[in-house]
Design an enzyme around this catalytic site. Structure first.
Site, mmCIF file in Angstrom:
data_model
loop_
_atom_site.group_PDB
_atom_site.id
_atom_site.type_symbol
_atom_site.label_atom_id
_atom_site.label_comp_id
_atom_site.label_asym_id
_atom_site.label_seq_id
_atom_site.Cartn_x
_atom_site.Cartn_y
_atom_site.Cartn_z
ATOM 1 N N PRO A 1 0.793 -1.233 0.000
ATOM 2 C CA PRO A 1 0.000 0.000 0.000
ATOM 3 C C PRO A 1 0.827 1.286 0.000
ATOM 4 O O PRO A 1 1.866 1.375 0.650
ATOM 5 C CB PRO A 1 -0.820 -0.099 1.300
ATOM 6 C CG PRO A 1 -0.121 -1.102 2.129
ATOM 7 C CD PRO A 1 0.536 -2.060 1.181
ATOM 8 N N ASN A 2 0.311 2.242 -0.759
ATOM 9 C CA ASN A 2 0.858 3.600 -0.881
ATOM 10 C C ASN A 2 2.163 3.691 -1.672
ATOM 11 O O ASN A 2 2.665 4.782 -1.909
ATOM 12 C CB ASN A 2 1.051 4.258 0.495
ATOM 13 C CG ASN A 2 -0.257 4.377 1.241
ATOM 14 O OD1 ASN A 2 -1.225 4.885 0.676
ATOM 15 N ND2 ASN A 2 -0.317 3.898 2.471
ATOM 16 N N ARG B 1 5.405 11.009 -2.246
ATOM 17 C CA ARG B 1 5.093 10.658 -0.868
ATOM 18 C C ARG B 1 6.318 10.812 0.028
ATOM 19 O O ARG B 1 7.335 10.147 -0.172
ATOM 20 C CB ARG B 1 4.663 9.187 -0.873
ATOM 21 C CG ARG B 1 4.427 8.606 0.469
ATOM 22 C CD ARG B 1 4.316 7.084 0.381
ATOM 23 N NE ARG B 1 4.058 6.563 1.689
ATOM 24 C CZ ARG B 1 4.293 5.331 2.065
ATOM 25 N NH1 ARG B 1 4.794 4.465 1.217
ATOM 26 N NH2 ARG B 1 4.033 4.950 3.283
ATOM 27 N N TYR C 1 11.406 8.593 1.539
ATOM 28 C CA TYR C 1 11.375 7.577 0.478
ATOM 29 C C TYR C 1 12.091 7.999 -0.812
ATOM 30 O O TYR C 1 12.201 7.195 -1.730
ATOM 31 C CB TYR C 1 9.920 7.205 0.161
ATOM 32 C CG TYR C 1 9.217 6.604 1.362
ATOM 33 C CD1 TYR C 1 9.657 5.412 1.917
ATOM 34 C CD2 TYR C 1 8.130 7.241 1.952
ATOM 35 C CE1 TYR C 1 9.041 4.868 3.025
ATOM 36 C CE2 TYR C 1 7.494 6.704 3.060
ATOM 37 C CZ TYR C 1 7.951 5.516 3.598
ATOM 38 O OH TYR C 1 7.344 4.965 4.698
ATOM 39 N N ASN D 1 7.707 -5.746 -1.075
ATOM 40 C CA ASN D 1 7.733 -4.670 -0.092
ATOM 41 C C ASN D 1 6.306 -4.595 0.457
ATOM 42 O O ASN D 1 5.421 -4.018 -0.170
ATOM 43 C CB ASN D 1 8.134 -3.328 -0.718
ATOM 44 C CG ASN D 1 8.216 -2.224 0.340
ATOM 45 O OD1 ASN D 1 7.765 -2.410 1.474
ATOM 46 N ND2 ASN D 1 8.773 -1.089 -0.034
ATOM 47 N N ALA E 1 3.135 -0.805 4.772
ATOM 48 C CA ALA E 1 2.576 -0.732 6.131
ATOM 49 C C ALA E 1 2.114 -2.096 6.647
ATOM 50 O O ALA E 1 2.114 -2.339 7.861
ATOM 51 C CB ALA E 1 1.427 0.258 6.157
ATOM 52 N N GLU F 1 12.191 -9.843 1.336
ATOM 53 C CA GLU F 1 11.435 -8.646 1.764
ATOM 54 C C GLU F 1 12.340 -7.437 1.578
ATOM 55 O O GLU F 1 13.523 -7.503 1.936
ATOM 56 C CB GLU F 1 11.078 -8.837 3.246
ATOM 57 C CG GLU F 1 10.458 -7.642 3.942
ATOM 58 C CD GLU F 1 10.417 -7.841 5.479
ATOM 59 O OE1 GLU F 1 10.918 -8.872 5.991
ATOM 60 O OE2 GLU F 1 9.903 -6.941 6.155
ATOM 61 N N HIS G 1 12.612 -2.971 1.907
ATOM 62 C CA HIS G 1 12.075 -1.682 2.334
ATOM 63 C C HIS G 1 13.010 -0.587 1.852
ATOM 64 O O HIS G 1 14.234 -0.744 1.922
ATOM 65 C CB HIS G 1 11.974 -1.589 3.864
ATOM 66 C CG HIS G 1 11.083 -2.631 4.436
ATOM 67 N ND1 HIS G 1 9.713 -2.550 4.375
ATOM 68 C CD2 HIS G 1 11.365 -3.809 5.041
ATOM 69 C CE1 HIS G 1 9.188 -3.626 4.928
ATOM 70 N NE2 HIS G 1 10.168 -4.415 5.339
ATOM 71 N N ARG H 1 13.259 4.326 12.465
ATOM 72 C CA ARG H 1 12.052 5.149 12.414
ATOM 73 C C ARG H 1 11.191 4.932 13.664
ATOM 74 O O ARG H 1 11.698 4.516 14.696
ATOM 75 C CB ARG H 1 11.293 4.829 11.112
ATOM 76 C CG ARG H 1 12.174 5.107 9.872
ATOM 77 C CD ARG H 1 11.434 4.891 8.587
ATOM 78 N NE ARG H 1 10.255 5.754 8.505
ATOM 79 C CZ ARG H 1 9.260 5.569 7.642
ATOM 80 N NH1 ARG H 1 9.329 4.562 6.774
ATOM 81 N NH2 ARG H 1 8.230 6.382 7.609
#
Ligand code: DQA
Length: 145
Positions: free
Chosen positions: A10-11, A18, A23, A74, A77, A98, A100, A107
């Site tokens: 998502p996103n 964004r 990012y 990825n 969230a 995976e 990111h 964070r």
């Protein structure tokens, strides 16, 4: 020819606009083009999907069995919340990496736990768009292509 399924959660469709301080300015299209270039050189085939919906991602993983040799994901969230995506990956038994863009451990505390990491081969994070490139290269090496 080895087949790899790339899943953006998502996103990630908003990359480029964004939170660029976190990012970066690179768009999802630019990341996907780079991944396709690498796959072409290594003679692998890529199917790339982006979804904002947990169930859709679960379905993609469920249908990947016997169709794909590996998954690059990825989970965005959903990394921190989705038992369903974790279970789908575990059930599929497909070699998965995976990735990111950001280092989730540098964070907010709620990002410090990945429900996905325990069921994947490995996790690459913190290198911006390069995390995807490194993840794909690692999968291709593991698949011996
Ligand atoms: C992310 C990190 C997640 O915590 C966040 O929710 C994202 C992107 C990353 O690539 O850095 O959407 O997965």
């Amino acid at each position: 020819m080895k087949k790899i399924l790339v899943i953006h959660g998502p996103n990630l469709n908003l990359l480029g606009q964004r939170e660029p301080k976190i990012y970066g300015r690179v768009t999802l299209d630019a990341i996907n083009s780079e991944l396709k270039k690498i796959a072409k050189i290594r003679k692998a085939s890529l199917v790339i999907k982006q979804s904002n919906h947990e169930g859709e991602i679960v379905d993609l993983i469920g249908k990947a069995k016997n169709k794909f040799n590996a998954i690059l994901i990825n989970p965005a969230a959903y990394t921190h919340t989705s038992v369903a995506i974790r279970d789908a990956l575990a059930a599929s038994g497909i070699l998965t990496i995976e990735v990111h863009l950001s280092n989730i451990y540098s964070r907010e505390e709620f990002r410090h736990k990945s429900l996905i990491s325990p069921v994947v081969k490995g996790t690459i994070m913190g290198f911006g768009a390069k995390s995807y490139v490194l993840g794909l290269q690692a999968l291709l090496d593991l698949l011996d292509v």
